[in-house]
Write a protein that holds these residues in place. Sequence first.
Motif, short mmCIF file in Angstrom:
data_model
loop_
_atom_site.label_atom_id
_atom_site.label_comp_id
_atom_site.label_asym_id
_atom_site.label_seq_id
_atom_site.Cartn_x
_atom_site.Cartn_y
_atom_site.Cartn_z
N GLN A 1 -12.61 -35.90 45.52
CA GLN A 1 -11.26 -36.20 45.98
C GLN A 1 -11.09 -35.83 47.44
OE1 GLN A 1 -8.57 -34.25 43.19
NE2 GLN A 1 -7.88 -36.28 42.58
N ALA A 2 -11.59 -34.65 47.80
CA ALA A 2 -11.44 -34.20 49.19
C ALA A 2 -12.17 -35.13 50.14
CB ALA A 2 -11.97 -32.77 49.33
N THR A 3 -13.38 -35.57 49.75
CA THR A 3 -14.14 -36.47 50.61
C THR A 3 -13.41 -37.80 50.78
OG1 THR A 3 -16.17 -35.46 49.79
CG2 THR A 3 -16.38 -37.56 50.92
N GLY A 4 -12.82 -38.30 49.70
CA GLY A 4 -12.09 -39.55 49.79
C GLY A 4 -10.89 -39.44 50.70
N GLN A 5 -10.15 -38.33 50.62
CA GLN A 5 -8.99 -38.14 51.48
C GLN A 5 -9.40 -38.05 52.93
OE1 GLN A 5 -7.14 -34.70 49.87
NE2 GLN A 5 -6.47 -35.73 47.99
N GLU A 6 -10.51 -37.35 53.17
CA GLU A 6 -10.97 -37.21 54.55
C GLU A 6 -11.37 -38.56 55.12
OE1 GLU A 6 -14.50 -34.86 56.98
OE2 GLU A 6 -14.08 -34.41 54.89
N PHE A 7 -12.06 -39.40 54.31
CA PHE A 7 -12.50 -40.72 54.77
C PHE A 7 -11.30 -41.59 55.10
CE2 PHE A 7 -13.52 -45.15 53.75
CZ PHE A 7 -14.58 -45.36 54.60
N VAL A 8 -10.28 -41.60 54.22
CA VAL A 8 -9.10 -42.41 54.47
C VAL A 8 -8.40 -41.96 55.73
CG1 VAL A 8 -6.83 -43.02 53.59
CG2 VAL A 8 -8.79 -43.02 52.05
N PHE B 1 -12.94 -10.94 45.17
CA PHE B 1 -12.34 -11.74 46.24
C PHE B 1 -11.95 -13.11 45.70
CE2 PHE B 1 -16.72 -13.21 46.44
CZ PHE B 1 -16.58 -14.57 46.67
N THR B 2 -10.99 -13.73 46.34
CA THR B 2 -10.60 -15.11 46.04
C THR B 2 -10.45 -15.87 47.36
OG1 THR B 2 -8.23 -14.57 46.04
CG2 THR B 2 -9.40 -14.48 43.92
N TYR B 3 -10.65 -17.18 47.29
CA TYR B 3 -10.46 -18.03 48.46
C TYR B 3 -9.63 -19.23 48.02
CZ TYR B 3 -11.41 -19.96 53.08
OH TYR B 3 -11.27 -20.42 54.38
N LYS B 4 -8.50 -19.42 48.66
CA LYS B 4 -7.63 -20.55 48.36
C LYS B 4 -7.84 -21.64 49.40
CE LYS B 4 -2.84 -21.78 47.29
NZ LYS B 4 -1.44 -21.30 47.17
N GLY B 5 -8.12 -22.86 48.93
CA GLY B 5 -8.34 -23.98 49.84
C GLY B 5 -9.72 -23.99 50.47
N LEU B 6 -10.74 -23.56 49.73
CA LEU B 6 -12.09 -23.49 50.30
C LEU B 6 -12.61 -24.88 50.65
CD1 LEU B 6 -14.60 -21.79 50.96
CD2 LEU B 6 -15.31 -22.09 48.58
N ILE B 7 -12.35 -25.86 49.78
CA ILE B 7 -12.82 -27.23 50.02
C ILE B 7 -11.75 -28.00 50.79
CG2 ILE B 7 -13.55 -29.37 48.92
CD1 ILE B 7 -14.56 -27.73 46.58
N ARG B 8 -12.19 -28.70 51.82
CA ARG B 8 -11.26 -29.45 52.65
C ARG B 8 -10.54 -30.52 51.82
NH1 ARG B 8 -12.76 -32.54 58.34
NH2 ARG B 8 -10.61 -33.13 58.90
N GLY B 9 -9.22 -30.58 51.95
CA GLY B 9 -8.43 -31.52 51.19
C GLY B 9 -8.01 -31.01 49.83
N ARG B 10 -8.49 -29.81 49.42
CA ARG B 10 -8.13 -29.21 48.14
C ARG B 10 -7.44 -27.87 48.43
NH1 ARG B 10 -7.79 -32.36 44.16
NH2 ARG B 10 -7.83 -30.49 42.87
N ASP B 11 -6.26 -27.95 49.02
CA ASP B 11 -5.58 -26.75 49.53
C ASP B 11 -5.06 -25.85 48.42
OD1 ASP B 11 -6.09 -27.74 52.02
OD2 ASP B 11 -4.08 -28.54 52.36
N GLU B 12 -4.83 -26.37 47.21
CA GLU B 12 -4.28 -25.57 46.13
C GLU B 12 -5.35 -25.00 45.21
OE1 GLU B 12 -1.07 -24.76 45.86
OE2 GLU B 12 -0.76 -25.82 47.76
N ASP B 13 -6.60 -25.37 45.40
CA ASP B 13 -7.67 -24.87 44.54
C ASP B 13 -8.04 -23.44 44.92
OD1 ASP B 13 -7.55 -27.38 43.54
OD2 ASP B 13 -9.61 -27.95 44.07
N ILE B 14 -8.47 -22.68 43.93
CA ILE B 14 -8.83 -21.28 44.15
C ILE B 14 -10.20 -21.02 43.54
CG2 ILE B 14 -8.20 -18.88 43.69
CD1 ILE B 14 -5.31 -19.81 43.39
N THR B 15 -11.06 -20.36 44.30
CA THR B 15 -12.35 -19.91 43.78
C THR B 15 -12.42 -18.40 43.92
OG1 THR B 15 -14.75 -20.21 43.91
CG2 THR B 15 -13.55 -20.16 45.98
#
Length: 494
Positions: free
Chosen positions: A85-92, A418-432
Amino acid sequence: MCRPAARRPTHSPPQRSLKNTAVNLPSVYLFIQTGYAASNLPKIYKWHRYFNFSIGSLAQMGSVIVRLKDMLPILFLLTAFPVHQATGQEFVGEKAGDPSTNNTSQDLPPYEFTPDDFTPDQLPLVEPMADESDTRLLSPWLKTDNGFTATPVYYGEVFTNAHGGIGTRNSTQYEGLLDLSLDFDFEKMQLPIPGRINLLFQNTHGRGLEQNVGATQIISSIDSLNNITQISELWWEFGLFENRITMRLGKQDLSSEFVTMDSASDFINSAFGLSPSAGLPSFPSPSPAAILLTDLSPSLSFKVGVWDAYHSEEDDVFSRNDSALFIGELEYRYSTRGSQLPGIITLGMAYESPGVVPTGTIPRAFGYYFQFEQLLFREANSTENAPQGLSVFAQHFPIDSTGNSPFPVIVKDILAGFTYKGLIRGRDEDITGAGIGWVELNDGGTGEEFMVELFYKAKINSTLTIQPDLQYINSPSGIFPDALVAGIRFQLDL
């Protein structure tokens, strides 16, 4: 204050060496040292543990691969889906801003419109941007401003014990939890009663993995050990002294205000919150309490409460065991100099009075806890209210008792992660996130348990969240072989 461990099967564990409880297989090794030499530290920090885990030949690890083979495609798809999803948003986004892909002339001079260019009925209309749509199923019926708020949330998960623990037979299980919170704000309802009333209905169904793993740090925070259908919380909250002090009376969960860390709230293992292993009045057995909350300054808050200790579903309104839990907490919020990164330092103290239960006498106990949370890095495009970036947390909670408790007791615990919110570009609400938990026990064996958890929480939309999860438990309850657990949780905000 006694903190009984979770109920576990009473059959004898398999015999094994306490010096080497890991699976010794060739190939790749993961080696973790969780302490220093015991001779260099006091007894309170005797948690010098080593463990190794290897995944090598298919012949030796066949049972693990068979159990994980059904989970791996799901975990892969759920992990790859956010990236796709993030890759698709970045491409668009890149194509939309690339002049080479637009059929507009770059040589025409700009033209500025004036009101004379249009008649009144030809003036261009600019429609305001619509807000992000709310896809929650019950949102149209529950969005009201009359003082009544209903918040239904459903959690479901499938976990499997892939290796070790008590046993792997029939160890793939489904478990679910329904939370229905009802809030009545008397001021908005224009009633001559101060404050508000909150009711929490809970139902659990299915089965967890405690009969297969045997861990004291229970695998899932929604595992109630025995299925429940109950009103877990029912309390009245109102302000005192022109709302400078908030008072809350009634049946309530200790973890709603005490011994909790926001940075650790997305982990699945119960060690990162309060659950049956803690032996405190929290899920699934909250109890009657009275608490006071106040802000001493914009950055300093104070809380104090008293709970009916060891309340069970067989009891009436009060447990009648003569034991009460007193707890106080001081919380300091701050921001670092320069970068203005928020942090929280929490200090708490707890005291439990002696009492009597059918299985014996509850001794007098005292404990304290320290919690630390800090945002280390904030992404440039994030906001102060919803920061994206890297956060860390830690907790230490030792307990000192004056006698022998009729329950297995967690003597000390340590949490960090530790946690990281928005680690993947375009996925700002995801948490790892990744975290560890350690407890000292008095059940014999190794006398301790060590746990590691990894997860990725993907927010699909405003209704659905999906969370793959992996946990490794070293010496469950100090007496069982090391266990490897994999699973997936989904959350529906209805």
